[in-house]
Motif scaffolding. Structure first.
Motif, PDB file in Angstrom:
ATOM      1  N   SER A   1      47.687  88.645  49.445  1.00 46.09           N
ATOM      2  CA  SER A   1      49.056  88.321  49.852  1.00 46.09           C
ATOM      3  C   SER A   1      49.933  89.555  49.937  1.00 46.09           C
ATOM      4  O   SER A   1      51.072  89.478  50.414  1.00 46.09           O
ATOM      5  CB  SER A   1      49.675  87.335  48.858  1.00 46.09           C
TER       6      SER A   1
ATOM      7  N   LEU B   1      52.076  93.041  48.487  1.00 48.41           N
ATOM      8  CA  LEU B   1      53.166  93.188  47.531  1.00 48.41           C
ATOM      9  C   LEU B   1      54.253  92.137  47.754  1.00 48.41           C
ATOM     10  O   LEU B   1      54.868  91.657  46.790  1.00 48.41           O
ATOM     11  CB  LEU B   1      53.773  94.593  47.630  1.00 48.41           C
ATOM     12  N   VAL B   2      54.486  91.757  49.014  1.00 41.85           N
ATOM     13  CA  VAL B   2      55.513  90.756  49.301  1.00 41.85           C
ATOM     14  C   VAL B   2      55.159  89.435  48.620  1.00 41.85           C
ATOM     15  O   VAL B   2      56.008  88.783  48.003  1.00 41.85           O
ATOM     16  CB  VAL B   2      55.666  90.553  50.822  1.00 41.85           C
TER      17      VAL B   2
ATOM     18  N   VAL C   1      53.323  89.026  45.964  1.00 40.10           N
ATOM     19  CA  VAL C   1      53.487  89.192  44.514  1.00 40.10           C
ATOM     20  C   VAL C   1      54.955  89.085  44.134  1.00 40.10           C
ATOM     21  O   VAL C   1      55.315  88.403  43.162  1.00 40.10           O
ATOM     22  CB  VAL C   1      52.898  90.540  44.061  1.00 40.10           C
ATOM     23  N   TRP C   2      55.825  89.725  44.892  1.00 40.04           N
ATOM     24  CA  TRP C   2      57.261  89.677  44.592  1.00 40.04           C
ATOM     25  C   TRP C   2      57.819  88.264  44.704  1.00 40.04           C
ATOM     26  O   TRP C   2      58.725  87.887  43.971  1.00 40.04           O
ATOM     27  CB  TRP C   2      58.024  90.609  45.540  1.00 40.04           C
ATOM     28  N   LEU C   3      57.266  87.465  45.618  1.00 35.94           N
ATOM     29  CA  LEU C   3      57.736  86.097  45.824  1.00 35.94           C
ATOM     30  C   LEU C   3      56.918  85.080  45.021  1.00 35.94           C
ATOM     31  O   LEU C   3      57.028  83.878  45.254  1.00 35.94           O
ATOM     32  CB  LEU C   3      57.692  85.745  47.310  1.00 35.94           C
ATOM     33  N   TYR C   4      56.140  85.573  44.058  1.00 34.21           N
ATOM     34  CA  TYR C   4      55.358  84.718  43.146  1.00 34.21           C
ATOM     35  C   TYR C   4      54.432  83.744  43.888  1.00 34.21           C
ATOM     36  O   TYR C   4      54.219  82.624  43.443  1.00 34.21           O
ATOM     37  CB  TYR C   4      56.297  83.938  42.220  1.00 34.21           C
TER      38      TYR C   4
ATOM     39  N   ILE D   1      51.307  95.988  51.806  1.00 35.41           N
ATOM     40  CA  ILE D   1      52.673  95.446  51.775  1.00 35.41           C
ATOM     41  C   ILE D   1      52.672  93.953  52.090  1.00 35.41           C
ATOM     42  O   ILE D   1      53.290  93.151  51.377  1.00 35.41           O
ATOM     43  CB  ILE D   1      53.582  96.188  52.770  1.00 35.41           C
ATOM     44  N   THR D   2      51.991  93.574  53.160  1.00 38.77           N
ATOM     45  CA  THR D   2      51.992  92.176  53.597  1.00 38.77           C
ATOM     46  C   THR D   2      50.574  91.604  53.551  1.00 38.77           C
ATOM     47  O   THR D   2      49.618  92.303  53.207  1.00 38.77           O
ATOM     48  CB  THR D   2      52.545  92.057  55.030  1.00 38.77           C
TER      49      THR D   2
END
Length: 202
Positions: A75, A77-78, A80-83, A138-139
């Motif tokens: 998924s 880093l994005v 991960v940041w958005l759980y 990143i994505t």
């Protein structure tokens, strides 16, 4: 004086009607966390007549990691940041109507079985057509499309209910949703809020 008497009669009548209603009827909401081959939530509006017969209108939504997901899917880093909220999931959404029989398991009425079953309108949504994209951290490294279709399910939903008070209680709720396309099975843990049972006389 007449107005005071009229007000008194109205309040008394409303109280009597409420007491009589609670003697024969119970109306309450439930919300549960589901754990099984899918995980999710369940909401229900419940009606019980004479502490014997039950009726429920409910909605559930459950998720799992896609069975078709490539092993190297990320998924990024994005995600991960958005759980993981933007990640693809196999999803089952279900609108259901069930009827059942209440069986009291103790004399005080604080433990009871609600043996219910019924039918559901089920929407299944699953990702497919995975296409790998340029690898970056990143994505996501894949694109996909959702396949969505509707079906009818048989709902088997016996519950153990714990109406500790007249207005609040807890539930443990095994559930099976059987359709031609998919089957969900799991266990729900939740709470009941509303008018749960009649007042006990000791």
């Amino acid at each position: 004086m007449k107005r005071t008497l009229l007000l008194f009669l109205c309040i008394t009548g409303m109280h009597a009607a409420q007491a009589q209603f609670s003697e024969h009827h119970a109306i309450y909401g439930t919300n549960e966390l589901n754990l099984g081959n899918y995980s999710g939530i369940d909401f229900g509006l419940n009606y019980v007549f004479e502490e014997t017969y039950s009726f429920k209108i409910g909605y559930s939504r459950n998720f799992r990691q896609p069975k078709t997901q490539p092993r190297d899917y990320s998924s990024g880093l994005v995600g991960v940041w958005l759980y993981g909220t933007t990640n693809p999931y196999d999803q089952i959404r279900n609108f259901q109507i069930t009827v059942g029989k209440i069986v009291q398991l103790n004399e005080s009425g604080t433990i009871r079985a609600n043996l219910s079953m019924g039918m559901g309108f089920t929407t299944i949504k699953e990702p497919e057509n995975w296409v790998k994209t340029q690898n970056n951290f990143i994505t996501e490294n894949y694109t996909w499309e959702y396949d969505k279709y509707n079906t009818v399910s048989l709902i088997i939903n016996p519950k153990i209910e714990f109406p500790f008070s007249r207005f609040y209680g807890l539930t443990v709720s095994p559930m099976v949703q059987i359709s031609r396309e998919r089957t969900y099975f799991g266990l729900g843990f939740g709470q009941m809020i509303g008018l749960l049972r009649k007042k006990r006389e000791f």
